[in-house]
Write a protein that holds these residues in place. Structure first.
Motif, PDB file in Angstrom:
ATOM      1  N   LYS A 147       1.100  -1.261   0.171  1.00 21.78           N
ATOM      2  CA  LYS A 147       0.093   0.053  -0.338  1.00 21.78           C
ATOM      3  C   LYS A 147       0.596   1.414  -0.251  1.00 21.78           C
ATOM      4  N   TYR A 148       2.158   1.147   1.020  1.00 21.12           N
ATOM      5  CA  TYR A 148       2.482   2.521   0.507  1.00 21.12           C
ATOM      6  C   TYR A 148       3.326   3.060  -1.209  1.00 21.12           C
ATOM      7  N   THR A 149       4.117   1.358  -1.745  1.00 22.24           N
ATOM      8  CA  THR A 149       4.482   1.367  -2.781  1.00 22.24           C
ATOM      9  C   THR A 149       3.508   2.427  -3.388  1.00 22.24           C
ATOM     10  N   ALA A 150       2.013   1.462  -3.599  1.00 17.13           N
ATOM     11  CA  ALA A 150       1.062   1.429  -4.634  1.00 17.13           C
ATOM     12  C   ALA A 150       1.461   3.732  -4.288  1.00 17.13           C
ATOM     13  N   MET A 151       1.065   4.293  -2.917  1.00 15.40           N
ATOM     14  CA  MET A 151       0.030   5.431  -2.594  1.00 15.40           C
ATOM     15  C   MET A 151       1.760   6.408  -3.489  1.00 15.40           C
ATOM     16  N   GLY A 152       2.929   5.954  -3.429  1.00 16.44           N
ATOM     17  CA  GLY A 152       3.984   6.767  -3.497  1.00 16.44           C
ATOM     18  C   GLY A 152       3.438   6.657  -5.133  1.00 16.44           C
ATOM     19  N   SER A 153       3.458   5.590  -5.365  1.00 17.02           N
ATOM     20  CA  SER A 153       3.246   5.733  -7.064  1.00 17.02           C
ATOM     21  C   SER A 153       2.691   6.666  -7.659  1.00 17.02           C
ATOM     22  N   VAL A 154       1.027   6.269  -7.212  1.00 18.71           N
ATOM     23  CA  VAL A 154       0.239   7.425  -7.814  1.00 18.71           C
ATOM     24  C   VAL A 154       0.125   8.819  -7.295  1.00 18.71           C
ATOM     25  N   LEU A 155       1.070   8.945  -6.021  1.00 18.91           N
ATOM     26  CA  LEU A 155       1.379  10.774  -6.080  1.00 18.91           C
ATOM     27  C   LEU A 155       2.483  11.236  -7.024  1.00 18.91           C
ATOM     28  N   HIS A 156       3.494   9.851  -7.129  1.00 25.69           N
ATOM     29  CA  HIS A 156       4.468  10.739  -7.543  1.00 25.69           C
ATOM     30  C   HIS A 156       3.774  10.877  -8.883  1.00 25.69           C
ATOM     31  N   GLU A 157       3.279  10.338 -10.131  1.00 29.16           N
ATOM     32  CA  GLU A 157       2.531  10.534 -10.943  1.00 29.16           C
ATOM     33  C   GLU A 157       1.559  11.769 -11.801  1.00 29.16           C
ATOM     34  N   ILE A 158       0.996  12.325 -10.491  1.00 33.93           N
ATOM     35  CA  ILE A 158       0.089  13.470 -10.089  1.00 33.93           C
ATOM     36  C   ILE A 158       1.885  14.521  -9.707  1.00 33.93           C
ATOM     37  N   PHE A 159       2.218  14.102  -9.582  1.00 34.85           N
ATOM     38  CA  PHE A 159       3.063  15.537  -8.908  1.00 34.85           C
ATOM     39  C   PHE A 159       4.358  15.827 -10.232  1.00 34.85           C
ATOM     40  N   GLU A 160       4.502  14.516 -11.550  1.00 31.49           N
ATOM     41  CA  GLU A 160       5.462  14.653 -12.508  1.00 31.49           C
ATOM     42  C   GLU A 160       4.421  15.550 -13.344  1.00 31.49           C
ATOM     43  N   LYS A 161       3.207  15.313 -13.766  1.00 32.13           N
ATOM     44  CA  LYS A 161       2.556  15.625 -14.355  1.00 32.13           C
ATOM     45  C   LYS A 161       1.731  17.281 -14.555  1.00 32.13           C
ATOM     46  N   GLN A 162       1.487  17.070 -12.760  1.00 32.98           N
ATOM     47  CA  GLN A 162       1.325  18.949 -12.162  1.00 32.98           C
ATOM     48  C   GLN A 162       2.630  19.619 -13.006  1.00 32.98           C
ATOM     49  N   GLY A 163       3.848  19.488 -12.254  1.00 33.29           N
ATOM     50  CA  GLY A 163       5.225  19.777 -12.805  1.00 33.29           C
ATOM     51  C   GLY A 163       5.089  20.112 -14.521  1.00 33.29           C
ATOM     52  N   LYS A 164       5.182  19.412 -14.840  1.00 32.08           N
ATOM     53  CA  LYS A 164       5.558  19.159 -16.464  1.00 32.08           C
ATOM     54  C   LYS A 164       4.020  20.075 -17.546  1.00 32.08           C
ATOM     55  N   GLN A 165       2.988  20.647 -16.928  1.00 31.50           N
ATOM     56  CA  GLN A 165       2.050  21.185 -17.084  1.00 31.50           C
ATOM     57  C   GLN A 165       2.596  22.929 -16.897  1.00 31.50           C
ATOM     58  N   LEU A 166       3.248  23.135 -16.295  1.00 30.20           N
ATOM     59  CA  LEU A 166       4.037  24.444 -15.678  1.00 30.20           C
ATOM     60  C   LEU A 166       5.137  24.734 -16.525  1.00 30.20           C
ATOM     61  N   ILE A 167       5.621  23.096 -16.541  1.00 26.84           N
ATOM     62  CA  ILE A 167       7.248  23.611 -17.475  1.00 26.84           C
ATOM     63  C   ILE A 167       7.005  24.061 -18.919  1.00 26.84           C
ATOM     64  N   ALA A 168       5.777  23.242 -19.244  1.00 29.44           N
ATOM     65  CA  ALA A 168       5.216  23.091 -20.747  1.00 29.44           C
ATOM     66  C   ALA A 168       4.246  24.695 -20.961  1.00 29.44           C
ATOM     67  N   GLU A 169       3.522  25.248 -20.148  1.00 28.69           N
ATOM     68  CA  GLU A 169       2.818  26.716 -19.660  1.00 28.69           C
ATOM     69  C   GLU A 169       2.072  26.011 -20.105  1.00 28.69           C
ATOM     70  N   GLY A 170       1.339  25.308 -20.301  1.00 21.55           N
ATOM     71  CA  GLY A 170       0.008  24.790 -20.358  1.00 21.55           C
ATOM     72  C   GLY A 170      -1.702  24.957 -19.470  1.00 21.55           C
ATOM     73  N   GLU A 171      -2.224  23.729 -19.882  1.00 26.02           N
ATOM     74  CA  GLU A 171      -3.615  24.492 -18.991  1.00 26.02           C
ATOM     75  C   GLU A 171      -3.106  23.681 -18.100  1.00 26.02           C
ATOM     76  N   THR A 231      15.286  17.816  -4.836  1.00 20.91           N
ATOM     77  CA  THR A 231      13.917  16.984  -4.173  1.00 20.91           C
ATOM     78  C   THR A 231      13.569  16.031  -4.489  1.00 20.91           C
ATOM     79  N   ASP A 232      13.850  14.927  -3.428  1.00 19.00           N
ATOM     80  CA  ASP A 232      13.060  13.641  -4.099  1.00 19.00           C
ATOM     81  C   ASP A 232      12.497  13.493  -2.491  1.00 19.00           C
ATOM     82  N   TYR A 233      10.977  13.518  -2.881  1.00 19.22           N
ATOM     83  CA  TYR A 233       9.424  12.894  -2.425  1.00 19.22           C
ATOM     84  C   TYR A 233       9.516  12.014  -2.359  1.00 19.22           C
ATOM     85  N   LYS A 234       8.554  11.790  -0.452  1.00 17.31           N
ATOM     86  CA  LYS A 234       9.083  10.281   0.238  1.00 17.31           C
ATOM     87  C   LYS A 234       7.307  10.816   0.855  1.00 17.31           C
TER      88      LYS A 234
END
Ligand code: SF4
Length: 297
Positions: free
Chosen positions: A51-75, A168-171
């Motif tokens: 459950k810990y690694t699963a939640m970590g993966s779900v959160l990491h994916e969201i953080f990555e997506k959010q960061g990429k959108q900001l970098i691309a200055e997209g929606e 930064t490394d997310y934990k």
């Protein structure tokens, strides 16, 4: 003429059983060599997750997506979208791996932690575009070591000056790392070493960010590759890139020795085995075979 030490540490890039080493490989070996053998050598066992690694993966994916959108200055990937994605992806974890959770309360507890992590993350990073997310590093950090491979969660700073970078490394756990952990772990040291190997500059800071509890553990560069953690009572934990390379060299040599001797030591430990993928898969039964399950440890 070579001494014992020279023979032990000689030819590591050729002797290492995998084309590159990673933090995960080395920390697995240092925790329990047998776990390294099962994970990386036998090819029989896939990481099953929990459950810990699963939640970590779900959160990491969201953080990555959010960061990429900001970098691309997209929606913008707003917190509303983040909640939606978390709900969908974490429900999928439950549907596919109900065995990760002891009961409904356990699931709800983890779910709430995930929502808390999103709230905290967006409280800090909702409008700050990172320089990189999930930045891959692959290459030599020292001539006598195999290539090192890492994916760094987030880098902030000036693209033309790595000495401004904050790594930064997310934990996704619910507590900060202990001083003992920070003293002996080399993940942040490895990242600083890789940035230096690539750019010739030491990043200004390396840190863990724990979004569930909204806490940073930050080590600031003091000069010459030495880092010191901030906000700690004495004795304050320090580490250096030079010491990190020595730690890594010992671990890599230890793996080479184990490959050559076939001696993969088991290190049974109640917490370590509970978190180990091979315990529940039945790949490793380090305790009394008559007793199965958590009662045996
Ligand atoms: S269950 Fe324990 S002893 Fe067995 S491989 Fe995992 S950590 Fe090592």
């Amino acid at each position: 003429m070579f001494g014992i030490e020279d023979i032990y540490f000689a030819d590591l890039p050729k002797r290492y059983p995998i084309p590159y080493f990673s933090y995960s490989q080395l920390s697995t070996f240092l925790t329990c060599p047998h776990s390294f053998e099962l994970t990386y050598m036998s090819g029989k066992f896939q990481s099953r997750g929990n459950k810990y690694t699963a939640m970590g993966s779900v959160l990491h994916e969201i953080f990555e997506k959010q960061g990429k959108q900001l970098i691309a200055e997209g929606e913008p990937f707003t917190i509303g979208k983040a909640y939606q994605k978390f709900n969908k992806d974490f429900m999928k974890v439950k549907d596919e791996h109900l065995e990760y959770f002891t009961d409904k309360d356990d699931f709800i507890k983890m779910y709430k932690k995930g929502i808390q992590a999103l709230d905290n993350f967006y409280g800090v990073y909702s409008e700050t575009a990172p320089l990189y997310v999930e930045k891959k590093f692959l290459g030599r950090i020292a001539d006598d070591l195999p290539d090192a491979k890492s994916y760094i969660d987030r880098i902030d700073g000036d693209p033309n000056d790595a000495s401004t970078w904050i790594i930064t490394d997310y934990k996704s756990g619910g507590s900060a790392k202990s001083k003992e952990y920070l003293r002996t772990d080399f993940q942040l040291g490895l990242y600083a070493t890789q940035v230096f190997a690539l750019t010739g500059k030491y990043p200004q800071a390396v840190q863990f960010y724990h979004p569930v509890i909204d806490k940073y553990q930050t080590a600031i560069h003091q000069g010459d590759g030495v880092y010191k953690f901030q906000g700690q009572r004495k004795p304050v934990v320090e580490f250096s890139v030079a010491d990190t390379i020595i730690q890594i060299r010992k671990a890599v040599a230890g793996i080479c020795e184990a490959v050559e001797s076939g001696n993969w030591k088991l290190v049974p430990d109640s917490w370590g085995c509970k978190m180990c993928f091979h315990f529940e898969d039945g790949g490793c039964k380090p305790f009394n075979k008559q007793q199965q399950g958590w009662a045996s440890i």
